[in-house]
Design a protein around this motif. Structure first.
Motif, mmCIF file in Angstrom:
data_model
loop_
_atom_site.group_PDB
_atom_site.id
_atom_site.type_symbol
_atom_site.label_atom_id
_atom_site.label_comp_id
_atom_site.label_asym_id
_atom_site.label_seq_id
_atom_site.Cartn_x
_atom_site.Cartn_y
_atom_site.Cartn_z
ATOM 1 N N SER A 31 -27.799 36.809 -62.183
ATOM 2 C CA SER A 31 -27.428 38.226 -62.099
ATOM 3 C C SER A 31 -28.646 39.145 -62.083
ATOM 4 N N CYS A 35 -27.326 40.666 -58.866
ATOM 5 C CA CYS A 35 -26.431 41.770 -59.263
ATOM 6 C C CYS A 35 -27.218 43.041 -59.523
ATOM 7 N N VAL A 41 -23.492 49.102 -65.723
ATOM 8 C CA VAL A 41 -23.557 47.839 -66.472
ATOM 9 C C VAL A 41 -24.794 47.808 -67.351
ATOM 10 N N LYS A 46 -23.112 43.123 -69.184
ATOM 11 C CA LYS A 46 -23.382 42.082 -68.189
ATOM 12 C C LYS A 46 -23.258 40.696 -68.819
ATOM 13 N N CYS A 50 -20.621 37.787 -67.702
ATOM 14 C CA CYS A 50 -21.067 36.433 -67.355
ATOM 15 C C CYS A 50 -20.340 35.383 -68.196
ATOM 16 N N SER A 71 -17.850 45.057 -74.665
ATOM 17 C CA SER A 71 -18.752 45.417 -73.562
ATOM 18 C C SER A 71 -19.134 46.890 -73.571
ATOM 19 N N ASN A 81 -16.554 46.112 -62.382
ATOM 20 C CA ASN A 81 -17.853 45.432 -62.449
ATOM 21 C C ASN A 81 -17.694 43.912 -62.460
ATOM 22 N N MET A 85 -19.547 41.620 -59.701
ATOM 23 C CA MET A 85 -20.460 40.532 -60.065
ATOM 24 C C MET A 85 -19.933 39.182 -59.567
#
Length: 257
Positions: A31, A35, A41, A46, A50, A71, A81, A85
């Protein structure tokens, strides 16, 4: 992100399996390269995304509601998001143009995007057409993005970054696709004029032929008939006058003795 911190976040949402953690760490590493452009993010969000992607791919359960809360993002932003991703990391199954358009709010551009892909395919050599998969995110995303540009439709800003390709590659493909898009969008308008012109030319040609045909015929107007009749009468009168003069002259000539 620190590895220990990453694992602490994982444990908070119920992920402790080594296999899932390893997969999530690999996604986190990728990422950093793939990303980019996801402004909302953070490092924490992130990492959570993941972890969810890894858990989903390995069919491992997790507390999604708590993951979103952890998050720091709203459910809508988190979901957006997550999908972005997923595309960028190449984890999402190839979406059709319509599904992609629904996701990014640009359904009006689907038809033009489809025509762009068709035109692009016809410009390729036959051998390359067989090997090329136009359903891949790079092509569908670029076609939809180019269609939106040509149609002046405002699409979700994350659409361009969801192809999973490097920006340079995506931009070059979009430039090529936009040329096709402009031809398609301007096509109906530009095609109408030649048709009308052709019809006009055909009509003019017919008129010319009809005119030439009419010119080949002897046209006699009433006025012309009167003039011709007058000339004919004058000729007859002259001949009659001439005949009488000759007769009178013969009568007046004395007889020889």
């Amino acid at each position: 992100m620190d590895k220990d911190l990453f694992r602490k976040l994982a444990s908070k949402i119920g992920i402790t399996a080594v296999k899932v953690l390893s997969q999530a760490e690999e996604y986190m590493r990728l990422s950093q390269v793939k990303c980019v452009g996801l402004g909302s993010v953070t490092a924490t969000s992130k990492a959570i995304i993941c972890l969810e992607l890894a858990a989903t791919s390995l069919k491992f359960p997790l507390d999604k509601e708590y993951a979103i809360k952890l998050s720091g993002l709203s459910p809508k932003v988190y979901s957006s998001n997550l999908k972005s991703m997923e595309c960028m990391l190449g984890l999402q199954s190839n979406l059709g143009l319509r599904d992609l358009a629904v996701q990014y709010g640009c359904l009006e551009a689907v038809k033009v995007a489809s025509q762009i892909l068709q035109r692009y395919e016809t410009t390729l050599p036959a051998a390359q057409q067989q090997d090329l998969d136009l359903s891949k995110p790079l092509f569908t995303t670029a076609a939809l993005y180019a269609a939106c540009k040509c149609m002046k439709i405002r699409a979700d800003r994350k659409l361009a970054s969801s192809s999973g390709a490097k920006k340079g590659i995506f931009d070059r493909l979009c430039t090529q696709f936009q040329k096709f898009g402009q031809e398609i969008c301007n096509g109906p308008t530009s095609m109408e004029k030649p048709v009308k012109t052709a019809q006009k030319r055909q009509k003019t040609l017919t008129e010319i032929l009809e005119t030439e045909e009419d010119d080949g015929k002897i046209s006699t107007s009433p006025k012309q008939e009167r003039v011709e009749k007058t000339e004919e009468e004058e000729t007859k009168n002259y001949e009659e006058w001439k005949r009488k003069i000759l007769e009178n002259a013969l009568k007046a000539k004395p007889l020889d003795s």
